[in-house]
Enzyme design. Structure first.
Site, PDB file in Angstrom:
ATOM      1  N   GLU A 171      67.237  58.678  31.117  1.00 48.94           N
ATOM      2  CA  GLU A 171      68.045  58.299  29.950  1.00 48.94           C
ATOM      3  C   GLU A 171      68.771  59.509  29.369  1.00 48.94           C
ATOM      4  O   GLU A 171      69.837  59.385  28.778  1.00 48.94           O
ATOM      5  CB  GLU A 171      67.148  57.687  28.867  1.00 48.94           C
ATOM      6  CG  GLU A 171      66.532  56.357  29.253  1.00 48.94           C
ATOM      7  CD  GLU A 171      65.410  55.930  28.304  1.00 48.94           C
ATOM      8  OE1 GLU A 171      65.216  54.712  28.149  1.00 48.94           O
ATOM      9  OE2 GLU A 171      64.697  56.799  27.740  1.00 48.94           O
ATOM     10  N   ASP A 225      68.458  45.276  30.006  1.00 49.99           N
ATOM     11  CA  ASP A 225      67.982  43.965  30.478  1.00 49.99           C
ATOM     12  C   ASP A 225      68.026  42.953  29.346  1.00 49.99           C
ATOM     13  O   ASP A 225      67.971  43.315  28.176  1.00 49.99           O
ATOM     14  CB  ASP A 225      66.544  44.084  31.017  1.00 49.99           C
ATOM     15  CG  ASP A 225      65.610  44.773  30.017  1.00 49.99           C
ATOM     16  OD1 ASP A 225      65.546  46.018  30.020  1.00 49.99           O
ATOM     17  OD2 ASP A 225      64.979  44.064  29.221  1.00 49.99           O
TER      18      ASP A 225
HETATM   19  N1  SAH Z   1      58.875  51.019  35.413  1.00 48.63           N
HETATM   20  C1  SAH Z   1      59.930  51.630  34.676  1.00 48.63           C
HETATM   21  C2  SAH Z   1      59.324  52.188  33.446  1.00 48.63           C
HETATM   22  C3  SAH Z   1      60.192  52.171  32.254  1.00 48.63           C
HETATM   23  S1  SAH Z   1      59.438  51.453  30.864  1.00 48.63           S
HETATM   24  C4  SAH Z   1      60.628  52.638  35.585  1.00 48.63           C
HETATM   25  O1  SAH Z   1      60.319  52.645  36.745  1.00 48.63           O
HETATM   26  O2  SAH Z   1      61.517  53.383  35.207  1.00 48.63           O
HETATM   27  C5  SAH Z   1      60.874  50.985  30.002  1.00 48.63           C
HETATM   28  C6  SAH Z   1      61.517  52.032  29.138  1.00 48.63           C
HETATM   29  O3  SAH Z   1      62.774  51.518  28.761  1.00 48.63           O
HETATM   30  C7  SAH Z   1      60.770  52.291  27.842  1.00 48.63           C
HETATM   31  O4  SAH Z   1      60.910  53.634  27.460  1.00 48.63           O
HETATM   32  C8  SAH Z   1      61.411  51.315  26.845  1.00 48.63           C
HETATM   33  O5  SAH Z   1      61.650  51.892  25.562  1.00 48.63           O
HETATM   34  C9  SAH Z   1      62.741  50.921  27.468  1.00 48.63           C
HETATM   35  N2  SAH Z   1      62.969  49.472  27.701  1.00 48.63           N
HETATM   36  C10 SAH Z   1      64.052  48.989  28.365  1.00 48.63           C
HETATM   37  N3  SAH Z   1      64.013  47.629  28.410  1.00 48.63           N
HETATM   38  C11 SAH Z   1      62.880  47.251  27.755  1.00 48.63           C
HETATM   39  C12 SAH Z   1      62.285  45.970  27.480  1.00 48.63           C
HETATM   40  N4  SAH Z   1      62.848  44.821  27.881  1.00 48.63           N
HETATM   41  N5  SAH Z   1      61.119  45.941  26.802  1.00 48.63           N
HETATM   42  C13 SAH Z   1      60.530  47.086  26.397  1.00 48.63           C
HETATM   43  N6  SAH Z   1      61.037  48.326  26.644  1.00 48.63           N
HETATM   44  C14 SAH Z   1      62.208  48.421  27.311  1.00 48.63           C
END
Ligand code: SAH
Length: 235
Positions: free
Chosen positions: A12, A197
């Site tokens: 990010e 998303d």
């Molecule tokens: N598995 C992911 C992990 C990212 S977790 C990866 O491989 O990159 C998601 C991150 O994006 C968190 O820091 C959160 O703040 C943000 N985020 C984006 N969409 C989100 C959603 N629908 N719900 C919660 N957090 C979300």
């Protein structure tokens, strides 16, 4: 003027870090995993703090965000904290992938604490955001929405119910934790969120998130450059 960004994931922050050519201040938060980058923009100090890594991945979520925010505030003593990051949003609210929103409010959606009003109020949080947020959104043409924070990427029905009842719009995993720490120091917090998303699209959140992370992060860079330009010029 010292502006301090708190960012959960390196992906990010990367377009932003490259844009400003900020320098890593090695060991700044040792022994904590958080990482601090710094540069000067027109005489103002710009800090970018990443939560850091554990278990081979970027630390996301409330615990890491609280630690990074507390350490950053104590060491840097910023005038303004900005949380820049990705989020889920709702098609039913008119959100689109890649949209930039500023946070008009912030709450938790997964802290279910029965009891009287005081416990319920604490659980939801509903912390103040920077008072200049809505004027800035209007000036730069960004949407406004309420940030809603929980510890999971997915959305369970009980989360959705709390989000809907409290008009949450931008679902993330750090915002309210950062605002909580800022509230203890009476420091202003600005949220800059980019949509990866749509929680009500029916698609798997992780797939949508992964597909759109690069686009959303580039949009964050563009938005933050305009925001910094505006904040610094307003001094
Ligand atoms: N598995 C992911 C992990 C990212 S977790 C990866 O491989 O990159 C998601 C991150 O994006 C968190 O820091 C959160 O703040 C943000 N985020 C984006 N969409 C989100 C959603 N629908 N719900 C919660 N957090 C979300």
């Amino acid at each position: 003027m010292k502006i301090c960004y708190i960012v959960a994931m390196r992906a990010e922050a990367t377009p932003f870090i490259e844009h400003y050519g900020v320098e890593l201040l090695a060991g700044f938060f040792a022994p904590l995993p958080c990482q601090c980058y710094h540069t000067q923009v027109n005489g103002s100090d710009l800090y970018v703090v990443l939560n850091g890594e554990q278990h081979g991945s970027d630390l996301v979520g409330c615990e890491a965000a609280s630690v990074a925010t507390l350490a950053a505030i104590q060491k840097i003593q910023p005038d303004l904290v900005i949380n820049s990051g990705t989020c889920g949003a709702f098609r039913s609210n008119g959100a689109n992938i890649g949209d930039i929103y500023l946070g008009s409010g912030v709450m938790f959606h997964d802290r279910r604490v029965p009891g009287d009003d005081a416990w319920g109020t604490q659980a939801l949080g509903n912390y103040p955001v920077w008072e200049g947020t809505s004027a800035l959104a209007q000036k730069l043409g960004f949407k406004l929405g309420k940030v809603t924070t929980g510890s999971s990427l997915d959305m369970q029905p009980c989360d959705e119910q709390i989000i809907r009842e409290n008009h949450g719009e931008l679902k993330d995993m750090e915002g309210a934790a950062i605002a909580f720490v800022c509230s203890l120091f009476h420091l202003p917090i600005l949220f800059v969120k980019s949509v990866t998303d749509l929680c009500d699209s029916g698609a798997a959140t992780y797939d949508e998130f992964s597909k759109n992370l690069a686009l959303a992060s580039e949009n964050l860079r563009q938005a933050n450059v305009r925001i910094i330009d505006t904040l610094i010029r307003a001094l």
